[in-house]
Motif scaffolding. Sequence first.
Motif, PDB file in Angstrom:
ATOM      1  N   MET A   1       0.907  -1.130   0.022  1.00 10.37           N
ATOM      2  CA  MET A   1       0.148   0.035  -0.063  1.00 10.37           C
ATOM      3  C   MET A   1       0.764   1.082   0.089  1.00 10.37           C
ATOM      4  SD  MET A   1      -3.117  -0.855   2.617  1.00 10.37           S
ATOM      5  CE  MET A   1      -3.402   0.760   2.904  1.00 10.37           C
ATOM      6  N   MET A   2       1.972   1.196   0.849  1.00 11.85           N
ATOM      7  CA  MET A   2       2.832   2.475   1.007  1.00 11.85           C
ATOM      8  C   MET A   2       3.554   2.610  -0.457  1.00 11.85           C
ATOM      9  SD  MET A   2       4.941   3.720   4.112  1.00 11.85           S
ATOM     10  CE  MET A   2       6.333   2.023   4.206  1.00 11.85           C
ATOM     11  N   ALA A   3       3.893   1.563  -0.915  1.00 15.81           N
ATOM     12  CA  ALA A   3       4.822   1.581  -2.268  1.00 15.81           C
ATOM     13  C   ALA A   3       3.870   2.212  -3.474  1.00 15.81           C
ATOM     14  CB  ALA A   3       5.382   0.536  -2.677  1.00 15.81           C
ATOM     15  N   SER A   4       2.711   1.904  -3.319  1.00 13.93           N
ATOM     16  CA  SER A   4       1.785   2.167  -4.411  1.00 13.93           C
ATOM     17  C   SER A   4       1.257   3.611  -4.339  1.00 13.93           C
ATOM     18  CB  SER A   4       0.462   1.289  -4.581  1.00 13.93           C
ATOM     19  OG  SER A   4       0.928  -0.071  -4.664  1.00 13.93           O
ATOM     20  N   ASN A   5       0.975   4.087  -2.999  1.00 12.48           N
ATOM     21  CA  ASN A   5       0.370   5.425  -2.856  1.00 12.48           C
ATOM     22  C   ASN A   5       1.025   5.958  -1.459  1.00 12.48           C
ATOM     23  OD1 ASN A   5      -1.295   7.397  -2.614  1.00 12.48           O
ATOM     24  ND2 ASN A   5      -3.051   6.364  -1.808  1.00 12.48           N
ATOM     25  N   THR A   6       1.987   6.487  -1.643  1.00 16.61           N
ATOM     26  CA  THR A   6       2.792   7.334  -0.533  1.00 16.61           C
ATOM     27  C   THR A   6       2.141   8.561  -0.264  1.00 16.61           C
ATOM     28  OG1 THR A   6       4.661   6.250  -1.632  1.00 16.61           O
ATOM     29  CG2 THR A   6       5.188   7.494   0.267  1.00 16.61           C
ATOM     30  N   THR A   7       1.166   8.343   0.572  1.00  8.58           N
ATOM     31  CA  THR A   7       0.435   9.792   0.957  1.00  8.58           C
ATOM     32  C   THR A   7       0.195   9.419   2.667  1.00  8.58           C
ATOM     33  OG1 THR A   7      -1.861   8.377   0.644  1.00  8.58           O
ATOM     34  CG2 THR A   7      -0.839   9.918  -1.121  1.00  8.58           C
ATOM     35  N   ARG A   8      -0.336  10.519   3.320  1.00  6.40           N
ATOM     36  CA  ARG A   8      -0.706  10.504   4.525  1.00  6.40           C
ATOM     37  C   ARG A   8      -1.149   9.223   5.126  1.00  6.40           C
ATOM     38  NH1 ARG A   8      -4.323  15.594   5.670  1.00  6.40           N
ATOM     39  NH2 ARG A   8      -2.237  16.511   4.690  1.00  6.40           N
ATOM     40  N   ILE A   9      -2.427   8.658   4.599  1.00  7.30           N
ATOM     41  CA  ILE A   9      -3.206   7.401   5.107  1.00  7.30           C
ATOM     42  C   ILE A   9      -2.310   6.177   5.190  1.00  7.30           C
ATOM     43  CG2 ILE A   9      -5.006   6.294   5.029  1.00  7.30           C
ATOM     44  CD1 ILE A   9      -5.464   8.950   6.349  1.00  7.30           C
ATOM     45  N   PRO A  10      -1.557   5.925   3.981  1.00  6.84           N
ATOM     46  CA  PRO A  10      -0.956   4.711   4.072  1.00  6.84           C
ATOM     47  C   PRO A  10       0.618   4.506   4.945  1.00  6.84           C
ATOM     48  CG  PRO A  10      -1.451   5.400   1.669  1.00  6.84           C
ATOM     49  CD  PRO A  10      -1.909   6.370   2.764  1.00  6.84           C
ATOM     50  N   VAL A  11       1.141   5.921   4.933  1.00  5.82           N
ATOM     51  CA  VAL A  11       2.425   6.046   5.795  1.00  5.82           C
ATOM     52  C   VAL A  11       1.800   6.031   7.092  1.00  5.82           C
ATOM     53  CG1 VAL A  11       4.219   7.464   6.432  1.00  5.82           C
ATOM     54  CG2 VAL A  11       3.449   7.344   3.942  1.00  5.82           C
ATOM     55  N   MET A  12       0.800   6.481   7.721  1.00  2.00           N
ATOM     56  CA  MET A  12       0.367   6.670   9.046  1.00  2.00           C
ATOM     57  C   MET A  12      -0.164   5.017   9.378  1.00  2.00           C
ATOM     58  SD  MET A  12      -1.622  10.049   9.523  1.00  2.00           S
ATOM     59  CE  MET A  12      -2.219   9.755  11.086  1.00  2.00           C
ATOM     60  N   ALA A  13      -0.703   4.418   8.454  1.00  2.00           N
ATOM     61  CA  ALA A  13      -1.110   3.028   8.779  1.00  2.00           C
ATOM     62  C   ALA A  13      -0.084   2.283   8.932  1.00  2.00           C
ATOM     63  CB  ALA A  13      -1.945   2.464   7.603  1.00  2.00           C
ATOM     64  N   TYR A  14       1.070   2.422   8.227  1.00  2.00           N
ATOM     65  CA  TYR A  14       2.256   1.560   8.243  1.00  2.00           C
ATOM     66  C   TYR A  14       2.915   1.748   9.541  1.00  2.00           C
ATOM     67  CZ  TYR A  14       6.873  -0.430   6.952  1.00  2.00           C
ATOM     68  OH  TYR A  14       7.843  -1.252   6.857  1.00  2.00           O
ATOM     69  N   GLY A  15       3.100   3.153  10.135  1.00  2.58           N
ATOM     70  CA  GLY A  15       3.466   3.481  11.434  1.00  2.58           C
ATOM     71  C   GLY A  15       2.598   2.582  12.356  1.00  2.58           C
ATOM     72  N   LEU A  16       1.412   2.741  12.154  1.00  2.00           N
ATOM     73  CA  LEU A  16       0.408   2.358  13.333  1.00  2.00           C
ATOM     74  C   LEU A  16       0.683   0.633  13.415  1.00  2.00           C
ATOM     75  CD1 LEU A  16      -1.783   2.430  15.321  1.00  2.00           C
ATOM     76  CD2 LEU A  16      -3.340   2.260  13.453  1.00  2.00           C
ATOM     77  N   LEU A  17       1.096   0.174  12.050  1.00  4.46           N
ATOM     78  CA  LEU A  17       1.428  -1.620  12.212  1.00  4.46           C
ATOM     79  C   LEU A  17       2.334  -1.768  12.993  1.00  4.46           C
ATOM     80  CD1 LEU A  17       0.583  -4.192  11.270  1.00  4.46           C
ATOM     81  CD2 LEU A  17       1.718  -3.688   8.984  1.00  4.46           C
ATOM     82  N   LEU A  18       3.579  -0.822  12.605  1.00  6.15           N
ATOM     83  CA  LEU A  18       4.879  -1.167  13.423  1.00  6.15           C
ATOM     84  C   LEU A  18       4.537  -0.623  14.843  1.00  6.15           C
ATOM     85  CD1 LEU A  18       7.561   0.768  11.150  1.00  6.15           C
ATOM     86  CD2 LEU A  18       6.578  -1.637  10.974  1.00  6.15           C
ATOM     87  N   PHE A  19       3.846   0.195  15.428  1.00  7.27           N
ATOM     88  CA  PHE A  19       3.370   0.435  16.726  1.00  7.27           C
ATOM     89  C   PHE A  19       2.550  -1.171  17.339  1.00  7.27           C
ATOM     90  CE2 PHE A  19       0.873   1.886  20.338  1.00  7.27           C
ATOM     91  CZ  PHE A  19       1.896   2.499  20.928  1.00  7.27           C
ATOM     92  N   LEU A  20       1.827  -1.479  16.628  1.00 11.83           N
ATOM     93  CA  LEU A  20       1.039  -2.682  16.993  1.00 11.83           C
ATOM     94  C   LEU A  20       2.267  -3.821  17.210  1.00 11.83           C
ATOM     95  CD1 LEU A  20      -2.145  -2.379  15.102  1.00 11.83           C
ATOM     96  CD2 LEU A  20      -1.862  -1.708  17.615  1.00 11.83           C
ATOM     97  N   VAL A  21       3.188  -3.993  16.176  1.00  9.58           N
ATOM     98  CA  VAL A  21       3.950  -5.146  16.410  1.00  9.58           C
ATOM     99  C   VAL A  21       4.982  -4.819  17.660  1.00  9.58           C
ATOM    100  CG1 VAL A  21       5.746  -6.296  14.938  1.00  9.58           C
ATOM    101  CG2 VAL A  21       3.817  -5.496  13.983  1.00  9.58           C
TER     102      VAL A  21
END
Length: 455
Positions: A96-116
């Motif tokens: 998702m972040m590679a295809s659409n590097t906008t605020r929502i995918p980047v924030m979702a990626y950071g949230l995923l790292l936080f959950l992990v």
Amino acid sequence: MKKLKTRLDAFSDAVIAIILTIMVLDLTPVLRDNLHDYLFLSKQVGIYIISFAFVANMWYQHATLFNDIDDMSYRIMLYDFLFLIPLSLTPLATNMMASNTTRIPVMAYGLLLFLVSASFRLLARSVMHFEYTDKSKMRQLYRKIYGRHNQYYLIFNAILIVLAYFFPQIVLWFYLPYPLIYLVLSSRDRQQMYDASQLTTAQRQEYLQLPKNAINQFREMVQDQAATGTDGNTANAHHLQRGFTGWLDQPVEADSAGHLVNPHNPSNNPNSVEVRKERQAQWEEFAKQIRDGSKKYRDAAAQIRKQQRNADRDAVKQASRQAEQQQEQRKHDAEVAAKEAEVQRESREKASKQAAKEAERQQETNKESARQAAKDIERQAKAKRRAAHEEDKIREHQQKTQQRTERRDAKHQAKQQKLQAKAQESNQNHQSETGNSDSTQDGHEKDDHSGNVDR
């Protein structure tokens, strides 16, 4: 249960390997020689490297954590599954972040790292609770050594999530050094944990009471002695180098001096007893230095406090003198201010009197102007009345003239009408006379014609 623990390790390794494989398969190949496609592929590879570094770091943390235990509980197994669930979503978030590097995918990626990271903290806590009792110094050591870096790690992740809302393109690349720095810090924390595990219970108690900088000093002392080979029991030790290169050459399961250590199974290391004795002796030396340094510090602190008291007394005297000077200065300033206020008051009074006179003169001038204006208005009114009277006379004369003209015109018109009537009457009389003569002539003609007929 040991066999089940081994299979759980293998299962976790397999899941992580599949995660990395899926991330590689999600890369879009370039089928045409197009610069835009190559740039997009380069961006995808960069984001893949970020995710690879994160997943690889989590594998290392997971492997070293499970290496400290030989058995496990149901809680550990469930928390391990809970850790693998968000970790397995890494390929999706990466794509998702590679295809659409906008605020929502980047924030979702950071949230995923936080959950992990948060789920891994739960897993690590469950492992420590299973391995050590509540009163164990090792659990306290684990919290002291790992706790601060774990908090920093989570706080930094939360800050990146917030910044990703405003600067997604920039925050994206901060996720690359994020796991690498944590890898280095966690390896140093693990070395300190190994160092503490080789101490006695009393020494661990002293170790817990030290501040963070003193613990780092003890680790540096151990590394210095291992690098120089000054202690006699380090014949088989790995001589260490300072800096990042020296850290890369250290064994993974080693303490600060480079000794291979397994604190939970000392029999695996034939030199563990000598290493423990060596580390305990180093701690006694370090503790002595700390105590001597503390005594010197207390003496220096007492001398500093004495000097500080003298300085405080001098400062109080100086402050009192300055207060007196300031008080005198304030009195002088008050007197000057009073004089200035008196001068200003007199000036204001003079100005008010002058203003009153000016106002009175202005009032007289205004009255005179008003009287003159009233006279002018009265003259203008009289002139307007005279002009109106003249206009009335002129209108009256014009009306009389117009009436006389109208009467003359009426008389003339009446005369004209009478003349026209007379002319019409005379015309009618003439016409009637002409008609009578014509009829008489016609009668004579008829009589002649009838006489001729009779004849």
